[in-house]
Design a protein around this motif. Structure first.
Motif, PDB file in Angstrom:
ATOM      1  N   ASP A  66       1.269  -1.813   0.102  1.00 41.41           N
ATOM      2  CA  ASP A  66       0.130   0.065  -0.275  1.00 41.41           C
ATOM      3  C   ASP A  66       0.608   1.350   0.097  1.00 41.41           C
ATOM      4  N   HIS A  67       2.140   0.842  -0.532  1.00 40.66           N
ATOM      5  CA  HIS A  67       2.994   2.376  -0.269  1.00 40.66           C
ATOM      6  C   HIS A  67       3.510   2.521  -1.666  1.00 40.66           C
ATOM      7  N   SER A  68       4.568   3.638  -1.278  1.00 40.73           N
ATOM      8  CA  SER A  68       4.967   3.821  -3.471  1.00 40.73           C
ATOM      9  C   SER A  68       6.237   3.168  -3.011  1.00 40.73           C
ATOM     10  N   PHE A  69       6.351   2.169  -4.192  1.00 44.02           N
ATOM     11  CA  PHE A  69       7.604   1.006  -4.123  1.00 44.02           C
ATOM     12  C   PHE A  69       8.307   1.963  -5.956  1.00 44.02           C
ATOM     13  N   GLN A  70       8.010   3.045  -6.466  1.00 45.69           N
ATOM     14  CA  GLN A  70       9.014   3.940  -6.826  1.00 45.69           C
ATOM     15  C   GLN A  70       9.605   4.387  -6.377  1.00 45.69           C
ATOM     16  N   ALA A  71       8.950   5.449  -4.873  1.00 47.11           N
ATOM     17  CA  ALA A  71       9.724   6.053  -3.934  1.00 47.11           C
ATOM     18  C   ALA A  71      10.961   5.153  -3.527  1.00 47.11           C
ATOM     19  N   TYR A  72      10.445   4.146  -2.795  1.00 45.26           N
ATOM     20  CA  TYR A  72      11.478   2.611  -2.159  1.00 45.26           C
ATOM     21  C   TYR A  72      12.294   2.355  -2.822  1.00 45.26           C
ATOM     22  N   LEU A  73      12.236   2.159  -4.565  1.00 46.32           N
ATOM     23  CA  LEU A  73      13.260   1.684  -4.875  1.00 46.32           C
ATOM     24  C   LEU A  73      14.316   2.686  -5.225  1.00 46.32           C
ATOM     25  N   PHE A  74      13.336   3.976  -5.198  1.00 49.96           N
ATOM     26  CA  PHE A  74      14.777   5.153  -5.636  1.00 49.96           C
ATOM     27  C   PHE A  74      15.545   5.487  -4.483  1.00 49.96           C
ATOM     28  N   VAL A  75      14.499   5.280  -3.592  1.00 48.51           N
ATOM     29  CA  VAL A  75      15.365   5.896  -2.005  1.00 48.51           C
ATOM     30  C   VAL A  75      16.526   4.932  -1.920  1.00 48.51           C
ATOM     31  N   SER A  76      16.276   3.056  -2.296  1.00 48.08           N
ATOM     32  CA  SER A  76      16.550   2.340  -2.482  1.00 48.08           C
ATOM     33  C   SER A  76      18.469   2.962  -3.208  1.00 48.08           C
ATOM     34  N   LEU A  77      18.043   2.872  -4.398  1.00 49.07           N
ATOM     35  CA  LEU A  77      19.005   3.098  -5.317  1.00 49.07           C
ATOM     36  C   LEU A  77      19.814   3.877  -4.647  1.00 49.07           C
ATOM     37  N   ARG A  78      19.313   5.147  -4.520  1.00 50.99           N
ATOM     38  CA  ARG A  78      20.518   6.404  -3.677  1.00 50.99           C
ATOM     39  C   ARG A  78      21.015   5.838  -3.025  1.00 50.99           C
ATOM     40  N   ASN A  79      20.479   5.308  -1.551  1.00 52.74           N
ATOM     41  CA  ASN A  79      21.918   4.784  -0.795  1.00 52.74           C
ATOM     42  C   ASN A  79      22.826   4.275  -1.137  1.00 52.74           C
ATOM     43  N   GLN A  80      22.579   3.053  -2.011  1.00 52.32           N
ATOM     44  CA  GLN A  80      23.141   2.277  -2.748  1.00 52.32           C
ATOM     45  C   GLN A  80      24.273   3.064  -3.654  1.00 52.32           C
ATOM     46  N   VAL A  81      23.778   4.186  -4.057  1.00 49.08           N
ATOM     47  CA  VAL A  81      25.296   5.104  -4.791  1.00 49.08           C
ATOM     48  C   VAL A  81      26.083   5.660  -3.535  1.00 49.08           C
ATOM     49  N   PHE A  82      25.412   6.172  -2.828  1.00 50.21           N
ATOM     50  CA  PHE A  82      25.616   7.282  -1.875  1.00 50.21           C
ATOM     51  C   PHE A  82      27.213   5.869  -0.849  1.00 50.21           C
ATOM     52  N   ASP A  83      26.704   4.653  -0.991  1.00 49.73           N
ATOM     53  CA  ASP A  83      27.413   3.399   0.001  1.00 49.73           C
ATOM     54  C   ASP A  83      28.808   3.438  -1.018  1.00 49.73           C
ATOM     55  N   GLN A  84      28.670   2.868  -2.381  1.00 48.64           N
ATOM     56  CA  GLN A  84      29.381   3.168  -3.286  1.00 48.64           C
ATOM     57  C   GLN A  84      30.788   4.118  -2.826  1.00 48.64           C
ATOM     58  N   PHE A  85      29.798   5.289  -2.669  1.00 44.02           N
ATOM     59  CA  PHE A  85      31.351   6.846  -3.052  1.00 44.02           C
ATOM     60  C   PHE A  85      31.753   6.899  -1.066  1.00 44.02           C
ATOM     61  N   LYS A  86      31.182   6.182  -0.709  1.00 41.92           N
ATOM     62  CA  LYS A  86      31.818   6.222   1.030  1.00 41.92           C
ATOM     63  C   LYS A  86      33.210   4.907   0.481  1.00 41.92           C
ATOM     64  N   LYS A  87      32.502   4.136  -0.262  1.00 38.19           N
ATOM     65  CA  LYS A  87      33.379   2.570  -0.212  1.00 38.19           C
ATOM     66  C   LYS A  87      34.317   3.497  -0.853  1.00 38.19           C
ATOM     67  N   LEU A  88      33.833   3.892  -2.224  1.00 34.45           N
ATOM     68  CA  LEU A  88      35.200   4.277  -2.561  1.00 34.45           C
ATOM     69  C   LEU A  88      36.056   5.145  -2.547  1.00 34.45           C
ATOM     70  N   GLU A  89      35.654   6.059  -1.546  1.00 39.89           N
ATOM     71  CA  GLU A  89      36.269   7.168  -0.393  1.00 39.89           C
ATOM     72  C   GLU A  89      37.934   6.293  -0.084  1.00 39.89           C
ATOM     73  N   LYS A  90      36.546   5.614   0.894  1.00 40.02           N
ATOM     74  CA  LYS A  90      37.406   4.638   1.758  1.00 40.02           C
ATOM     75  C   LYS A  90      38.576   4.281   1.036  1.00 40.02           C
TER      76      LYS A  90
END
Length: 179
Positions: A66-90
């Motif tokens: 009953d919640h927006s899957f699209q919002a869930y997906l794109f927040v998940s994508l954004r978080n995964q990208v940010f995790d990638q950035f953190k790993k690259l920085e590390k």
């Protein structure tokens, strides 16, 4: 009717692979485009998209139809990208620290360190394929026991035991190689 509707999402939560395939097919292209704008690398964007959809499938029971899957997906994508950035920085920080320390070594120390690294690489390559895979996922990719267990479909205890054995073997082989 908006896609995905509650019925499709409910079927996904119940493990319906066909419904999940519909979700993936519908959202794959916009997800890759979104990740590409953040990462500036289409191949890496594909990888992130695949990872996020794999995580969504693994956590499908947590989807709220009953919640927006699209919002869930794109927040998940954004978080995964940010995790990638953190790993690259590390990784970049670690690489820079290594290079800085290399500058301060004498030639003899460099040769000694290179020989030590080669003995470690040889010891890792001598591990069984499964143990080597677990070791590399943990050490090189920084994955947790739980992530490795999920990725390889084995228990976290198996991961832990294999890493303990791998490290024992590596210690023995490196000590023998440097003796």
């Amino acid at each position: 009717m908006n896609f995905p509707n509650e019925q499709i999402l409910y079927r996904v939560t119940q493990g319906d692979e066909a419904a999940f395939s519909q979700l993936y097919t519908h959202f794959r292209s916009p997800a890759v485009k979104f990740c590409t704008t953040l990462l500036k690398d289409e191949e890496e964007a594909e990888n992130v998209t695949q990872d996020v959809f794999a995580k969504i499938w693994a956590r499908r029971m947590q989807i709220k139809p009953d919640h927006s899957f699209q919002a869930y997906l794109f927040v998940s994508l954004r978080n995964q990208v940010f995790d990638q950035f953190k790993k690259l920085e590390k990784d970049n920080i670690s690489r820079q620290q290594y290079l800085d320390s290399m500058k301060s070594w004498s030639d003899d120390e460099v040769d000694e360190k290179e020989a030590h690294i080669i003995s470690i690489q040889n010891a890792v390559n001598a591990l069984s394929e499964k143990r080597k895979q677990i070791f590399k996922l943990n050490v090189e990719e920084g994955k947790s026991y739980k992530e490795i267990a999920s990725f390889l479909s084995i228990s976290t205890n198996t991961v832990k035991n294999q890493l303990i054995k791998a490290k024992q073997i590596l210690r023995q082989k490196v000590v023998l190689a440097n003796a």
